[in-house]
Design a protein around this motif. Sequence first.
Motif, PDB file in Angstrom:
ATOM      1  N   ARG A  52       0.857  -1.183   0.000  1.00  0.00           N
ATOM      2  CA  ARG A  52       0.000   0.000   0.000  1.00  0.00           C
ATOM      3  C   ARG A  52       0.889   1.226   0.000  1.00  0.00           C
ATOM      4  NH1 ARG A  52      -4.618  -0.487   4.518  1.00  0.00           N
ATOM      5  NH2 ARG A  52      -5.139   1.538   3.615  1.00  0.00           N
ATOM      6  N   TRP A 177       0.602   5.084  -7.406  1.00  0.00           N
ATOM      7  CA  TRP A 177      -0.763   5.311  -6.932  1.00  0.00           C
ATOM      8  C   TRP A 177      -1.197   6.663  -7.455  1.00  0.00           C
ATOM      9  CZ3 TRP A 177       2.722   2.680  -3.752  1.00  0.00           C
ATOM     10  CH2 TRP A 177       2.346   1.372  -3.414  1.00  0.00           C
ATOM     11  N   GLU A 181      -6.436   7.225  -6.268  1.00  0.00           N
ATOM     12  CA  GLU A 181      -6.050   6.189  -5.299  1.00  0.00           C
ATOM     13  C   GLU A 181      -5.430   6.793  -4.037  1.00  0.00           C
ATOM     14  OE1 GLU A 181      -5.021   2.430  -8.217  1.00  0.00           O
ATOM     15  OE2 GLU A 181      -3.679   4.161  -8.256  1.00  0.00           O
ATOM     16  N   ASP A 185      -7.076   6.400  -0.373  1.00  0.00           N
ATOM     17  CA  ASP A 185      -6.307   5.689   0.648  1.00  0.00           C
ATOM     18  C   ASP A 185      -5.992   6.585   1.847  1.00  0.00           C
ATOM     19  OD1 ASP A 185      -4.706   3.125   1.227  1.00  0.00           O
ATOM     20  OD2 ASP A 185      -3.246   4.731   1.567  1.00  0.00           O
TER      21      ASP A 185
END
Length: 233
Positions: A52, A177, A181, A185
Amino acid sequence: MTVYLFKPYPIQSIPTKGQAVRYPINRLFFVGRNYHAHAVEMGKPVDKSVERPFYFTKAPQTLCASGSTVAYPPETSNFHFEMEMVVAIGKPGFRVSQEKAHELIYGYAAGLDMTRRDLQLVARDKGRPWDLGKDVEHSSVCSEIVPMQGYIIESGAIALEVNGQTKQSSDVNKLIWNVREIIADLSLFYHLQPGDLIYTGTPEGVGPVVPGDKITGRVAGVAEVTLTIGAAK
Ligand code: MN
């Protein structure tokens, strides 16, 4: 009226393009390792399928207007430029879906995430916080904010020169990302607020500067950002 022991420090703010009002700063978020070629040059490649994004923050007091001259900072011998596209949040959001992420956007800017690389790498490799490497006085350089409410930038050249010589040249379509995104997130961890800036990460080609250097960077269709490095104090 509240009476303070000493005069409180002023709120940091940035001019907005074409408008008389300034954008007041709440928080400064930074995405780490968000271009593959930069992650590789730092020796930490990213596998999006199992990772992530991660973030660090800097104090709003580190904000520095484009066009400034800043002294070469103390306790480093490897002060680096990082050219980044900056997203300016204009509406609150928490647990925002990617599909609705655009609704939070006020605009964009061109920014520099100036870094004491020697201290950052020591901290990284010892498992310590990055603050001394990243939360450097005057290190969050930002252009004017260009209003683009509700607009997602998906591509566009991002580049940086030092004394006219190209050091970084990429495209924001190479973000690992992307803007949707990142907003989705980051909003899982924080209640995003108007005044929050998100520096979206730097492409490859980061490197050192020395006193006297003039940095010029730009995000196509957004803005240019400049910084001059002065003598150490
Ligand atoms: Mn950065």
